[in-house]
Motif scaffolding. Structure first.
Motif, PDB file in Angstrom:
ATOM      1  N   ALA A 195      91.040  66.358  55.510  1.00 32.13           N
ATOM      2  CA  ALA A 195      91.604  66.402  56.762  1.00 32.13           C
ATOM      3  C   ALA A 195      91.049  65.774  57.864  1.00 32.13           C
ATOM      4  CB  ALA A 195      92.163  67.888  57.010  1.00 32.13           C
ATOM      5  N   VAL A 196      89.619  66.199  57.806  1.00 32.93           N
ATOM      6  CA  VAL A 196      88.422  65.637  58.852  1.00 32.93           C
ATOM      7  C   VAL A 196      87.941  64.291  58.369  1.00 32.93           C
ATOM      8  CG1 VAL A 196      88.395  67.938  59.359  1.00 32.93           C
ATOM      9  CG2 VAL A 196      86.795  66.763  57.879  1.00 32.93           C
ATOM     10  N   LEU A 197      88.052  63.547  57.344  1.00 30.48           N
ATOM     11  CA  LEU A 197      87.628  62.433  56.985  1.00 30.48           C
ATOM     12  C   LEU A 197      87.546  61.124  57.794  1.00 30.48           C
ATOM     13  CD1 LEU A 197      86.066  61.825  54.559  1.00 30.48           C
ATOM     14  CD2 LEU A 197      87.974  60.673  53.543  1.00 30.48           C
ATOM     15  N   PHE A 198      88.693  61.244  58.816  1.00 33.22           N
ATOM     16  CA  PHE A 198      88.860  60.137  59.421  1.00 33.22           C
ATOM     17  C   PHE A 198      88.582  60.429  61.013  1.00 33.22           C
ATOM     18  CE2 PHE A 198      91.579  59.102  55.867  1.00 33.22           C
ATOM     19  CZ  PHE A 198      90.927  57.675  55.684  1.00 33.22           C
ATOM     20  N   GLN A 199      87.709  61.590  61.074  1.00 30.56           N
ATOM     21  CA  GLN A 199      87.384  61.873  62.715  1.00 30.56           C
ATOM     22  C   GLN A 199      85.909  61.370  62.651  1.00 30.56           C
ATOM     23  OE1 GLN A 199      87.578  65.850  63.325  1.00 30.56           O
ATOM     24  NE2 GLN A 199      89.694  66.155  62.518  1.00 30.56           N
ATOM     25  N   PRO A 200      85.330  61.048  63.966  1.00 29.40           N
ATOM     26  CA  PRO A 200      84.071  60.299  63.980  1.00 29.40           C
ATOM     27  C   PRO A 200      82.948  61.265  63.905  1.00 29.40           C
ATOM     28  CG  PRO A 200      85.508  59.695  65.907  1.00 29.40           C
ATOM     29  CD  PRO A 200      86.445  60.900  65.107  1.00 29.40           C
TER      30      PRO A 200
ATOM     31  N   THR B  58      75.252  64.496  52.494  1.00 29.76           N
ATOM     32  CA  THR B  58      75.549  63.271  52.104  1.00 29.76           C
ATOM     33  C   THR B  58      74.887  62.229  53.057  1.00 29.76           C
ATOM     34  OG1 THR B  58      77.921  62.978  53.468  1.00 29.76           O
ATOM     35  CG2 THR B  58      77.683  63.338  51.011  1.00 29.76           C
ATOM     36  N   THR B  59      74.628  62.629  54.466  1.00 30.01           N
ATOM     37  CA  THR B  59      73.930  62.050  55.553  1.00 30.01           C
ATOM     38  C   THR B  59      72.423  61.824  54.914  1.00 30.01           C
ATOM     39  OG1 THR B  59      75.541  62.782  57.284  1.00 30.01           O
ATOM     40  CG2 THR B  59      73.481  61.862  57.693  1.00 30.01           C
ATOM     41  N   ARG B  60      71.935  63.067  54.446  1.00 32.65           N
ATOM     42  CA  ARG B  60      70.529  62.990  54.135  1.00 32.65           C
ATOM     43  C   ARG B  60      70.321  62.069  52.670  1.00 32.65           C
ATOM     44  NH1 ARG B  60      71.340  68.333  55.344  1.00 32.65           N
ATOM     45  NH2 ARG B  60      71.460  68.875  53.263  1.00 32.65           N
ATOM     46  N   THR B  61      71.306  62.051  51.739  1.00 33.17           N
ATOM     47  CA  THR B  61      71.156  61.539  50.585  1.00 33.17           C
ATOM     48  C   THR B  61      71.666  60.138  50.642  1.00 33.17           C
ATOM     49  OG1 THR B  61      71.674  63.758  49.323  1.00 33.17           O
ATOM     50  CG2 THR B  61      71.982  61.870  47.953  1.00 33.17           C
ATOM     51  N   HIS B  62      72.699  59.731  51.115  1.00 31.38           N
ATOM     52  CA  HIS B  62      73.218  58.337  50.965  1.00 31.38           C
ATOM     53  C   HIS B  62      73.063  57.567  52.491  1.00 31.38           C
ATOM     54  CE1 HIS B  62      74.626  59.381  47.184  1.00 31.38           C
ATOM     55  NE2 HIS B  62      75.350  60.615  47.723  1.00 31.38           N
ATOM     56  N   GLY B  63      73.002  58.390  53.602  1.00 35.96           N
ATOM     57  CA  GLY B  63      72.754  57.609  54.840  1.00 35.96           C
ATOM     58  C   GLY B  63      74.200  57.655  55.384  1.00 35.96           C
ATOM     59  N   GLY B  64      74.243  56.942  56.528  1.00 38.30           N
ATOM     60  CA  GLY B  64      75.573  56.852  57.120  1.00 38.30           C
ATOM     61  C   GLY B  64      75.888  57.827  58.334  1.00 38.30           C
ATOM     62  N   THR B  65      76.617  57.240  59.251  1.00 39.47           N
ATOM     63  CA  THR B  65      77.066  57.857  60.067  1.00 39.47           C
ATOM     64  C   THR B  65      78.474  58.684  60.280  1.00 39.47           C
ATOM     65  OG1 THR B  65      77.848  56.031  61.471  1.00 39.47           O
ATOM     66  CG2 THR B  65      75.352  56.592  61.647  1.00 39.47           C
ATOM     67  N   GLY B  66      79.368  58.354  59.518  1.00 40.30           N
ATOM     68  CA  GLY B  66      80.663  58.911  59.390  1.00 40.30           C
ATOM     69  C   GLY B  66      81.544  58.339  60.528  1.00 40.30           C
ATOM     70  N   LEU B  67      81.259  56.929  60.549  1.00 38.98           N
ATOM     71  CA  LEU B  67      82.060  56.213  61.527  1.00 38.98           C
ATOM     72  C   LEU B  67      82.765  55.039  60.663  1.00 38.98           C
ATOM     73  CD1 LEU B  67      79.299  55.583  64.695  1.00 38.98           C
ATOM     74  CD2 LEU B  67      81.679  57.202  64.536  1.00 38.98           C
TER      75      LEU B  67
ATOM     76  N   ILE C 128      86.437  53.642  61.960  1.00 43.83           N
ATOM     77  CA  ILE C 128      86.691  52.303  62.347  1.00 43.83           C
ATOM     78  C   ILE C 128      87.624  51.482  61.650  1.00 43.83           C
ATOM     79  CG2 ILE C 128      85.470  50.168  62.671  1.00 43.83           C
ATOM     80  CD1 ILE C 128      83.078  51.618  63.571  1.00 43.83           C
ATOM     81  N   THR C 129      87.562  51.867  60.366  1.00 44.25           N
ATOM     82  CA  THR C 129      88.231  51.111  59.298  1.00 44.25           C
ATOM     83  C   THR C 129      90.032  51.594  59.455  1.00 44.25           C
ATOM     84  OG1 THR C 129      86.731  50.973  57.531  1.00 44.25           O
ATOM     85  CG2 THR C 129      89.110  50.752  56.733  1.00 44.25           C
ATOM     86  N   GLN C 130      90.230  52.828  59.560  1.00 42.73           N
ATOM     87  CA  GLN C 130      91.449  53.234  59.948  1.00 42.73           C
ATOM     88  C   GLN C 130      92.035  52.863  61.349  1.00 42.73           C
ATOM     89  OE1 GLN C 130      92.532  57.308  60.893  1.00 42.73           O
ATOM     90  NE2 GLN C 130      93.812  57.380  59.062  1.00 42.73           N
ATOM     91  N   ARG C 131      91.435  52.784  62.372  1.00 46.61           N
ATOM     92  CA  ARG C 131      91.536  52.312  63.579  1.00 46.61           C
ATOM     93  C   ARG C 131      91.894  51.082  63.618  1.00 46.61           C
ATOM     94  NH1 ARG C 131      89.416  56.167  67.251  1.00 46.61           N
ATOM     95  NH2 ARG C 131      89.836  58.102  66.055  1.00 46.61           N
ATOM     96  N   MET C 132      91.202  50.211  62.957  1.00 44.56           N
ATOM     97  CA  MET C 132      91.474  48.532  63.074  1.00 44.56           C
ATOM     98  C   MET C 132      92.736  48.346  62.199  1.00 44.56           C
ATOM     99  SD  MET C 132      87.858  46.775  62.176  1.00 44.56           S
ATOM    100  CE  MET C 132      86.543  46.522  63.476  1.00 44.56           C
TER     101      MET C 132
END
Length: 368
Positions: free
Chosen positions: A293-298, A306-315, A319-323
């Motif tokens: 439910a919160v996967l598409f929240q900024p 996962t941020t520590r293991t794989h990196g990324g910001t959750g954006l 952005i993909t959904q908004r586009m």
């Protein structure tokens, strides 16, 4: 009542003076008729009296109870404070109810005003935030691109001299990650501020999908994954924003490659009612149901680790959904823990029917 004699009633009266007795005979039949008629009139008069009382009571009930209650109900339903205020002067139960409704209406209006002010403030703050992020992202990209450019030159010089380039690679990797983050923030701020526009051009969707797969091949193979493509040989050309569509596909494939090891990643392309539907699936770690439910929240990821293991910001997914929504489509997801996820990207496009249409689009693009 005396009994009749030979079918007649005897009626007499004494007359004073001469001491006479007045005597007369009345047939019993005429007496019964008169009594019945009198009883009928009395019954009719009684019914009319009762009916008049009922009508009067109904009139009073309507005037003093039903009509005020109906007016109060309609005023409450319509939110008319003026109509309610007209009944507050009454001293009966209707007046008490009207005053209670008037007080409730005043509280509701106050809450609505507070909510409107809070909403306006939140929207203004959101616009200010988007403008700030867009400005800062733009200002940061220029020096960061210079850092990346000079670092690449220094790395080449070090490599030519036979020196170690590990430190140069670390600087370049960090700078490129930072540039990627800035670009994501800039894209998100543009979408939220309503300043992102579509640049619709003729697009070969098949080539777009293959280019996206080629771009993630190094990352996917580094994690021991195999890539699969399920697509018809000849897809129709379409008018769409090829850059944004390619970015959406690249984001989904990069996300799948990041969270899948020694598995499979695939893209399935199909047409549904003149809409392109892309299913990007993987055999990765999956997403917990409570996180979908919160996967598409900024700035939200399925797991903080996962941020520590794989990196990324959750954006990326945001952005993909908004586009996708900007292109008349959407992004949805289904997932099962330990088995993988399927992201479905749909976009609305205008198909190019023949070469003449394509030539017109190319001419228009050149003219632009």
């Amino acid at each position: 009542m005396p009994e009749p004699v030979n079918g007649n009633y005897v009626v007499f009266a004494r007359i004073a003076g001469p001491d006479w007795i007045f005597l007369t005979l009345i047939p019993s039949g005429s007496v019964s008729r008169e009594a019945s008629q009198s009883a009928g009139w009395f019954l009719l008069i009684g019914v009319l009296a009762v009916l008049a009382q009922v009508l009067l009571l109904a009139f009073l009930m309507y005037r003093w109870v039903v009509r005020p209650t109906l007016a109060l109900t309609q005023a409450a339903a319509a939110g008319s404070a003026l109509a309610i205020d007209e009944l507050t002067h009454r001293s009966d139960e209707i007046g008490e109810l009207a005053r209670a409704l008037a007080e409730r209406d005043a509280r509701d209006r106050e809450r609505l005003n507070d909510l409107a002010v809070a909403t306006a403030n939140a929207e203004a703050a959101n616009v200010a935030k988007s403008q700030f992020l867009a400005t800062m992202s733009h200002e940061l990209r220029t020096p960061l691109n210079a850092i990346i450019g000079y670092s690449e030159i220094m790395r080449e010089d070090a490599e030519d001299d036979g020196r170690d380039v590990v430190d140069h690679d670390r600087v370049l990797t960090a700078a490129r990650r930072l540039l990627h983050l800035i670009n994501e923030i800039l894209d998100l701020s543009k979408v939220e501020a309503g300043r992102m526009v579509l640049e619709v051009r003729p697009c070969n969707v098949g080539e777009l999908v293959r280019d996206a797969l080629d771009a993630v091949t190094p990352q996917a193979t580094a994690n021991g994954n195999t890539l699969r493509l399920e697509m018809t040989e000849h897809l129709p050309l379409a008018r769409t924003d090829s850059f944004k569509l390619g970015q959406c596909l690249l984001n989904l494939l990069s996300n799948a490659s990041k969270f899948t090891k020694d598995g499979e990643i695939g893209v399935r392309v199909r047409m549904v009612d003149e809409r392109f539907v892309f299913e990007v699936w993987d055999s990765g770690i999956g997403i917990p149901p409570e996180k979908l439910a919160v996967l598409f929240q900024p700035f939200v990821q399925a797991d903080s680790s996962t941020t520590r293991t794989h990196g990324g910001t959750g954006l990326g997914l945001v952005i993909t959904q908004r586009m996708a929504q900007l292109m008349g489509g959407d992004v949805t997801v289904t997932s099962e823990m330990g088995k993988g996820s399927v992201f479905t990207l749909s976009v609305a496009t205008q198909l190019i029917a023949n070469d003449a249409d394509l030539d017109d689009d190319v001419a228009a693009a050149v003219g632009d």
